[in-house]
Design an enzyme around this catalytic site. Sequence first.
Site, PDB file in Angstrom:
ATOM      1  N   ALA A 169       0.744  -1.171   0.108  1.00 49.12           N
ATOM      2  CA  ALA A 169       0.126   0.198   0.068  1.00 49.12           C
ATOM      3  C   ALA A 169       0.865   1.220  -0.079  1.00 49.12           C
ATOM      4  CB  ALA A 169      -1.047  -0.086   1.434  1.00 49.12           C
ATOM      5  N   GLY A 173       3.771   1.673  -1.446  1.00 49.52           N
ATOM      6  CA  GLY A 173       4.536   2.044  -2.635  1.00 49.52           C
ATOM      7  C   GLY A 173       3.852   2.874  -3.429  1.00 49.52           C
ATOM      8  N   MET A 178       2.763   2.601  -6.679  1.00 54.71           N
ATOM      9  CA  MET A 178       1.291   2.190  -7.168  1.00 54.71           C
ATOM     10  C   MET A 178       0.225   2.064  -6.136  1.00 54.71           C
ATOM     11  SD  MET A 178       1.043   1.883 -10.579  1.00 54.71           S
ATOM     12  CE  MET A 178       0.156   0.708 -10.925  1.00 54.71           C
ATOM     13  N   HIS A 202      11.573   6.433 -23.833  1.00 47.01           N
ATOM     14  CA  HIS A 202      11.385   6.735 -22.367  1.00 47.01           C
ATOM     15  C   HIS A 202      12.260   7.710 -21.964  1.00 47.01           C
ATOM     16  CE1 HIS A 202       9.051   2.782 -22.643  1.00 47.01           C
ATOM     17  NE2 HIS A 202       8.409   3.165 -21.752  1.00 47.01           N
ATOM     18  N   LYS A 255      15.742   5.028 -17.558  1.00 44.11           N
ATOM     19  CA  LYS A 255      15.545   3.779 -17.743  1.00 44.11           C
ATOM     20  C   LYS A 255      16.626   3.002 -18.268  1.00 44.11           C
ATOM     21  CE  LYS A 255      12.127   0.763 -20.238  1.00 44.11           C
ATOM     22  NZ  LYS A 255      11.742   0.020 -19.161  1.00 44.11           N
ATOM     23  N   THR A 261       7.025  -3.566 -22.420  1.00 46.48           N
ATOM     24  CA  THR A 261       5.983  -3.575 -23.588  1.00 46.48           C
ATOM     25  C   THR A 261       6.217  -3.511 -24.809  1.00 46.48           C
ATOM     26  OG1 THR A 261       5.168  -2.033 -21.401  1.00 46.48           O
ATOM     27  CG2 THR A 261       3.669  -1.976 -23.541  1.00 46.48           C
TER      28      THR A 261
END
EC number: 1.17.1.8
Lengths: 273, 273, 273, 273
Positions: free
Chosen positions: C12, C14, C16, C162, C166, C173
């Site tokens: 919870a 983090g 996201m 990106h 990164k 993806t």
Amino acid sequence: MPNPIPVIINGAAGKMGREVIKAVAQAPDLTLVGAVDRNPAWLGQDAGELAGIEPLEIPITDQLEPTLGMAVQERELGVMVDFTHPSGVYHNVRSAIAYGIRPVVGTTGLSSEQIQDLAEFADKASTGCLIIPNFSIGVVLLQQAALQASRHFDHVEIIELHHNQKADAPSGTAIQTAELLAEMGKTYNPAQVQETETIPGVRGGLAAENIRIHSVRLPGLIAHQEVIFGAPGQIYTLRHDTSDRACYMPGVLLAIRKVTQLKNLVYGLEKIL
Amino acid sequence: MPNPIPVIINGAAGKMGREVIKAVAQAPDLTLVGAVDRNPAWLGQDAGELAGIEPLEIPITDQLEPTLGMAVQERELGVMVDFTHPSGVYHNVRSAIAYGIRPVVGTTGLSSEQIQDLAEFADKASTGCLIIPNFSIGVVLLQQAALQASRHFDHVEIIELHHNQKADAPSGTAIQTAELLAEMGKTYNPAQVQETETIPGVRGGLAAENIRIHSVRLPGLIAHQEVIFGAPGQIYTLRHDTSDRACYMPGVLLAIRKVTQLKNLVYGLEKIL
Amino acid sequence: MPNPIPVIINGAAGKMGREVIKAVAQAPDLTLVGAVDRNPAWLGQDAGELAGIEPLEIPITDQLEPTLGMAVQERELGVMVDFTHPSGVYHNVRSAIAYGIRPVVGTTGLSSEQIQDLAEFADKASTGCLIIPNFSIGVVLLQQAALQASRHFDHVEIIELHHNQKADAPSGTAIQTAELLAEMGKTYNPAQVQETETIPGVRGGLAAENIRIHSVRLPGLIAHQEVIFGAPGQIYTLRHDTSDRACYMPGVLLAIRKVTQLKNLVYGLEKIL
Amino acid sequence: MPNPIPVIINGAAGKMGREVIKAVAQAPDLTLVGAVDRNPAWLGQDAGELAGIEPLEIPITDQLEPTLGMAVQERELGVMVDFTHPSGVYHNVRSAIAYGIRPVVGTTGLSSEQIQDLAEFADKASTGCLIIPNFSIGVVLLQQAALQASRHFDHVEIIELHHNQKADAPSGTAIQTAELLAEMGKTYNPAQVQETETIPGVRGGLAAENIRIHSVRLPGLIAHQEVIFGAPGQIYTLRHDTSDRACYMPGVLLAIRKVTQLKNLVYGLEKIL
């Protein structure tokens, strides 16, 4: 290495103000000496903590003039960065110049008369002053490249795209781009055919000298501008995408460094690039 | 391998007609058996030479019905491709069906009543007939992908860009995309703020269900369509660029092959993809 | 109106996790009943305040199993959303299913064997379970539209862009998009000429079935993917731009609602769109 | 109005040559006085008809020197436009200068030594000479705008996109853009992380000073170049799309007009913009 330039931030607790605190704190040739904000909620808080970085031992104050005064006593060639409100900015700039502090103004809303008046005031005081309606170096580069292109292309349209919480259309930056192109002294987009709109408005809005602007508003967009030049057999497109307020900081830092070398008021980031 | 499908091209000397001559001549499963054009300038010329390829020994004629009759005598399951004029297309299609020749119609301008009437006529004759307002497989794919996206995105705008010799705005294809999206039964782009246009028209034209279309016209553009979906934190863009009439040929060839398997009238390339 | 679906968020605190707290709190048909995070820094803090919204009176705990147990006692059909670490996710999912709580798993790193094992476990328990490597509905729509296009286009390249923090290229993806296209059972991009790279690498990297991927890394970029299909005379481009983690929330909410209707393990957002 | 400038086109029957015939015929201040082509197929044909316009009563000849000689007798300040072959261009330029005819050279393939030699020859003869590797004003504007941007952006990548019948990658224009940027005397794209390519080549090819180039090849593309600058919070993109050889004509006409005012050899369209 010379002494770092002392910087006061007026409007320090606003979104731009906090970003400027961070940028100044991280620049080795600058030092934050004051942080002013009228909002009582932040009074006394540490400027660094407010900006989400380490403490800077500069508490937020709501008094501009004493801060200017204190800065003058301690050091020379100070700079005040102003991101406040249209209502107070004229007074702030006069105060700073009166104290010999150079203003870098990002606050919009000064009238032409006010700017003219401040220019005379700065001139008499031999004090540099920068008024910068848009601190985005990328946008200024785009506009200057568009001006170069307009010498060779007669056809151009502008698309600006913003999030759907922006109420006004077109964006001020798109209008500014169109006005710069219009100053080239020609009328763009001579018609090849008699055009018909079967749905009114699809051909966009007519800005100066027959330049059309199209405004797109969607969630997920941030702030984007596209200037499209066309000629037989070719298209030349300039596009700028803003995704974060951080993009203005190189322009703010550049302005702080340049204003100390000026003796008068200069308007627009393009003048100091 | 089955016999090649015999093809008659009506409107053979037009821009699309010539492109179809080339495409049919190069397809091993098709054979050109007739080329009709009303323009007396091309009467008797070889269809292949007219199209800029090798001679095909098919002279251009200005008589459709004898060509249909001759085709019927020789082979089964012939196809007539029609790229002519709105004024004659209804009659052409009836003639072809009467001869048992399957029409593939790219000519626009048929009214809903005429299409309904032709559908009944094809149905009674158990003869396939395809009416295809847009042979671009890419555009149909874009429209179908837009329909899928509209199930999950509530915000969308369309930008279409064409050369500045196109008189009408928006493009028929953009209107068609907006109407397809509107059929999803929802109103798009619920407002987040009270919007103001400081230059009328900048926010584009309102098509069905609150979808805005923006039309750009510049020399150097050809034919382009962009459908932009937005949601918090993301943008999903579908774009199609046409640079040459050749892009319609895969759709024309597909239609020729499919119409021989049909027993009735079908409208739209999306139905046979 | 039915009772709201009770939701436990594991991970919870983090990035996201916090986003999911906000999204669940704002969804009228969902109710947050537990917030678990292993990081001791947040222990006992209110989940709502951690997420930057109003207090929700759900303190962060570091104990998953008691939270699952408590949720079961109080309500039916609970859902656990898991954004934790590869090391613990397998165990978390088994625990949730054992308690009859439906897992929605955004954590990556489960092996094929583990997924197979969890599928059998969920099946025996007749409990829904969703494993979703990418919650972006926009990306899944792009990939599905690309699959449709691949039936009609033989030529395609992928560009992914990106931010320059990164480290790995290409993005997961983009690889996933290429692999989906490769499953169509054809080899793309048949060569027209003998190609030469005068600077090695300019033609990109070869993924499955001759699909080339190009990876751009620049500050100012966030996360973008472009799939470009080409055929004579036309280009069809699908582009997805992510600007904020908020873009994953519609997918997370959809998954929470769908998992309560399932009786087995399902992999991939595309299965529930 | 002054007398029109007499123009000889060498390589008149090539694709560029025919385009130049058209452009010169339509320019009121220029007049075509000779059209030379070595290809015997076109010998004696009217230059205008060859270019698809009205007859110009200038037959194609295969003799350059007599054409130069004749032009000199009749008028002053003639210009020779050369779009021929690398093998003959050096000799053509020397001949023209010897006759006092100003060369505008679009033919590529002259070595540095040859250019140096021709520069001395032009200088001694006080005769203008323009060598222009790329007549696209749009491309030169893009490159100059990129140079301006490189003063403020440290991060840049180039994507060039061409039809899949182009054998070499990257394009000469993209290499040229990278080399211009490299001359700014800095190394671009300082790394933020240790990058890993899981598929070799995805990060593109390394041109001068750490600038990466990505080359896309697809049918449906024509000739496109994109220079993308990035900085925290912003992206600035310059894009040029070529769709037709017509796009080079404004550059050719400009060069014809400018070369009559020169007394020496000048290299590159950017010098005369």
